[in-house]
Enzyme design. Structure first.
Site, PDB file in Angstrom:
ATOM      1  CE1 TYR A 187      -4.022  -1.741  -0.299  1.00 55.38           C
ATOM      2  CE2 TYR A 187      -3.275  -3.024   1.584  1.00 55.38           C
ATOM      3  CZ  TYR A 187      -4.151  -2.835   0.538  1.00 55.38           C
ATOM      4  OH  TYR A 187      -5.157  -3.737   0.319  1.00 55.38           O
TER       5      TYR A 187
ATOM      6  CD  GLU B 241       1.230 -31.247  15.950  1.00 53.28           C
ATOM      7  OE1 GLU B 241       2.077 -32.142  16.075  1.00 53.28           O
ATOM      8  OE2 GLU B 241       0.269 -31.311  15.162  1.00 53.28           O
TER       9      GLU B 241
END
Lengths: 391, 391
Positions: free
Chosen positions: A120, A219
């Site tokens: 942007y 995990e």
């Protein structure tokens, strides 16, 4: 394992430590700025000589990757692609230089930008603006690869990921200098109750104090929450990191930096399935093929695999699920094509064992023996024999 | 907005506050235990009378949902399905009772379990064990619905999500009593440097101290990191929460509880596209259709929409992307079928405007005007006119 004290002298001289933290960060910024200036100066020099300036980028593909067992991670090879300034390349050449200029500006103002921010921002670059974010992402990836061969990471260029970091709890104090004042915040990761410390998008400016014996990289959020709520880090003298699946860049870099700077071993605790082994653990330890130029910063070659192992399924009589076709394909791929698993005999045996059993087990399968069996039995037993962890 | 002080008296009497925190948590546990005992006693009574015991669950489907404008969230209707103990239902009936027993046990030991934990625990229930996790998930969902009509949430039953909570920074102290000792940890969310406080999987036991004026709930990690690194919460006197897309249960519950207990308005700052509006914001504010029995705990009816609005795209001349087919379908669905948007004229107009313009804009599009335009210009201007926020 003997308990080790690290960086604890800093506790006695917080003033000195604080200026040290800020100084190290500034030194790295100086190096990065010089590298950007060097690259730009070379382009400028060629133009003044009426020559065609060019920029040379490492080729980012699996063909240009090697597994350096000594270093312990995927490394990018020597193949380069050269972008020379011509009529056809003028726009992308200009965009590359503007993007490098943005990086320089970010370092000078002690700020940062995400990929989207950069895209942007370019909307004000007139002719050099990007039409699509994929274009600006590619240019950023090229710049990252270009500077990676000089030992500088994307985060040091102040381009930061949009994604969250993982969560951390345990015997660790994170030192984080304020971006304006330089005053160092001491973040004590033993003091978050059932919550945790959320790793920022970029961790280059952080440093650490710890007397922990190891880092446990987990995990699932569920197991992390159990270990955190029951203060497993207190009894086991460790630091818990929640990866929540394949760890983000910030999480991997955080573990690597913490492990390097405090000389801490890293143990991975994931599901026993081809995804846990060859995606989560492999990415944590040696990096991934199509981003090998990042491995030097992001992989954790010192990581070892605590479990759940295929042998644990037998030893702990764990409830299992059958391997799906996608699991079998992934495991066979790892054995046949993955330079890491191909170079590690213990892993070849373990994966072959998993394929032969035809099943997988989740880390939470240990709950069959009681919700806190993982804390009271499994982890303590495992941690008595760290030398037997898979490589 | 006038600054308000909340709960600050507690700072003067930490001892009292701490016992108060633990006592409130214990009181709720007592209520939950009584509800479980009541349900089980009724089954037991019917068996002693030689009758067929049954359990009655609310039907979980969009057909059994209403939008109560007064309450401000989707509510579950009065339809019930009754499960009577017969030869055919004996296994699932037993499983339901065992799962309720597990919940009772978790409360009594001040512990918790994820869906996966509960599934693997059942492996020791002999004939009543689940063969697949989908079966145990369904039973857990049924129990959750059953107790939700008594005002008790899944988290109060000690079944916690596996997913992470969001990240929090700013003018907030979280009070978190230790699960064993009851000693209250005070977590100061202004002291995380560039990092943040990571919300635990369950937040029922938390309480808060704050003098913030509002909660800003942010869609992307990138914008959250920018506001956090630049300490926007300091100048704007607020609490920042990163939702990272559709907020998790823990994040929604955290915002709701914090807003309720400290009487804080909640402002949502998301992308201007049908996903940001009708998935992220709608889920945050009124809940979702197929989980209406949760809305009473998880939705944040007091939330209002700060931006990015369709009108912002015009006013701030933001860079846009064209709406895709899936965006258009989602927007039209919202206008036609969604009880919330159908009841809100300002939203009907805004969505119609977006469809007419045929474009969407990301919150980071504000970076066109400078990376920190969002901090220096956009948010301050918006916050001067909170009454104009979309409902």
């Amino acid at each position: 394992m003997a308990a080790r004290k690290k960086n604890t002298s800093a506790k006695k001289a917080p003033g000195k430590r604080q200026s040290g933290v800020a100084a190290a960060s500034q030194r790295q910024d100086g190096v990065t700025l010089e590298q950007i200036r060097d690259a730009a100066t070379e382009v400028h020099r060629r133009i003044l000589e009426k020559g065609k300036p060019d920029l040379s980028f490492p080729v980012r593909s699996l063909r240009n990757v090697s597994y350096a067992k000594g270093r312990g991670y995927f490394e990018i090879g020597r193949q380069r692609k050269v972008r020379t300034l011509t009529v056809n390349t003028v726009k992308s050449f200009a965009q590359t230089l503007r993007m490098m200029g943005l990086s320089k500006n970010l370092i000078e103002t002690n700020d940062f930008a995400t990929k989207r921010d950069a895209y942007y921002q370019s909307k004000n670059w007139e002719e050099a603006r990007f039409e699509e974010q994929t274009e600006s992402d590619t240019v950023m990836d090229d710049i990252e690869a270009l500077f990676s061969v000089r030992g500088t990471s994307r985060e040091q260029l102040r381009f930061v990921p949009d994604e969250h970091g993982g969560a951390v709890a345990g015997r660790l104090v994170v030192l984080d200098p304020d971006r304006e004042t330089g005053a160092v915040e001491r973040i004590d990761c033993t003091r978050f109750g059932s919550g945790a410390y959320s790793i920022p998008s970029t961790v280059e400016h952080l440093s650490f104090e710890t007397d922990a014996k190891f880092i446990l990289a987990i995990e699932t959020g569920g197991v992390f929450q159990r270990l955190q709520s029951h203060k497993f880090w207190q009894t086991a003298d460790c630091i818990l990191v929640s990866m929540a699946g394949v760890p983000t860049r910030a999480t991997r870099r955080f573990i690597r930096k913490l492990s390097d700077e405090c000389k801490l071993p890293v143990y991975a605790f994931v599901d026993c399935d081809p995804y846990g082994i060859s995606n989560i653990y492999r990415t944590l330890k040696v990096g991934s093929g199509n981003a090998a130029h990042l491995s030097q910063f992001f992989c954790v070659p010192q990581a070892r695999y605590l479990g759940v192992t295929p042998q644990d399924i037998v030893d702990y009589r764990l409830p299992t699920h059958p391997l799906q076709d996608v699991d079998i394909k992934r495991a066979k791929d790892a054995l046949k094509n993955d330079p890491f698993f191909k170079s590690q005999k213990p892993w070849q045996d373990a994966i072959a064992q998993l394929l032969k059993m035809g099943v997988r087990a989740e880390q939470q399968a240990l709950a069959k023996w009681g919700l806190n069996y993982v804390i009271d039995e499994y982890l303590p037993r495992k941690l008595e024999q760290t030398a037997r962890f898979l490589p």
